[in-house]
Design a protein around this motif. Sequence first.
Motif, short mmCIF file in Angstrom:
data_model
loop_
_atom_site.label_atom_id
_atom_site.label_comp_id
_atom_site.label_asym_id
_atom_site.label_seq_id
_atom_site.Cartn_x
_atom_site.Cartn_y
_atom_site.Cartn_z
N GLU A 16 -6.92 7.87 3.73
CA GLU A 16 -6.57 6.57 3.16
C GLU A 16 -5.37 6.67 2.22
O GLU A 16 -4.54 5.77 2.16
CB GLU A 16 -7.78 5.97 2.46
CG GLU A 16 -8.84 5.55 3.47
CD GLU A 16 -10.13 5.06 2.83
OE1 GLU A 16 -10.18 4.90 1.59
OE2 GLU A 16 -11.10 4.84 3.58
N VAL A 17 -5.25 7.78 1.48
CA VAL A 17 -4.09 7.99 0.62
C VAL A 17 -2.83 8.08 1.46
O VAL A 17 -1.80 7.46 1.15
CB VAL A 17 -4.26 9.26 -0.25
CG1 VAL A 17 -2.93 9.67 -0.90
CG2 VAL A 17 -5.33 9.06 -1.31
N SER B 30 1.13 -1.27 -0.90
CA SER B 30 1.65 -1.54 -2.24
C SER B 30 1.37 -0.37 -3.18
O SER B 30 0.50 0.47 -2.91
CB SER B 30 0.97 -2.79 -2.81
OG SER B 30 -0.41 -2.54 -3.04
N LYS B 31 2.09 -0.33 -4.28
CA LYS B 31 1.85 0.70 -5.29
C LYS B 31 0.43 0.62 -5.81
O LYS B 31 -0.22 1.64 -6.05
CB LYS B 31 2.84 0.57 -6.44
CG LYS B 31 4.25 0.98 -6.07
CD LYS B 31 5.18 0.85 -7.25
CE LYS B 31 6.58 1.25 -6.87
NZ LYS B 31 7.51 1.16 -8.00
N GLU C 194 -5.05 2.93 -6.17
CA GLU C 194 -6.48 2.78 -5.90
C GLU C 194 -6.99 3.90 -5.00
O GLU C 194 -8.05 4.50 -5.27
CB GLU C 194 -6.77 1.43 -5.26
CG GLU C 194 -6.59 0.27 -6.19
CD GLU C 194 -6.62 -1.09 -5.51
OE1 GLU C 194 -6.64 -2.10 -6.23
OE2 GLU C 194 -6.62 -1.15 -4.25
N GLU C 195 -6.26 4.21 -3.96
CA GLU C 195 -6.69 5.24 -3.02
C GLU C 195 -6.63 6.63 -3.64
O GLU C 195 -7.51 7.46 -3.42
CB GLU C 195 -5.89 5.18 -1.72
CG GLU C 195 -6.07 3.90 -0.93
CD GLU C 195 -7.51 3.61 -0.53
OE1 GLU C 195 -8.36 4.52 -0.53
OE2 GLU C 195 -7.80 2.45 -0.20
#
Length: 91
Positions: A44-45, A53-54, A59-60
Amino acid sequence: ETIDDRIRFRPRGSYTVKLTTPNRKKQKSGLHKVLEKIGEESTEVILAARGQSKKCVVEEVSDLLYHLMVMLRLRGLKPDDVGRELERRGA
């Protein structure tokens, strides 16, 4: 410290407790579940870094770091151990 407290005191409703509790039906240890999550979050990262988005990237990465810290705790390690290794490497 928060992860240590969750594992030690096992408060109801804690995601850390759920994540680190062995699953008897699936024969998975807490560590096995955490390692699966690290694989998931790593992917996911990568996907987020390629065009999200940043905010999404942050979040990831936060999810990945959390699961890495849980894994370290389950292996009897601390983030400081990683920090010392990075210092040793001159990173």
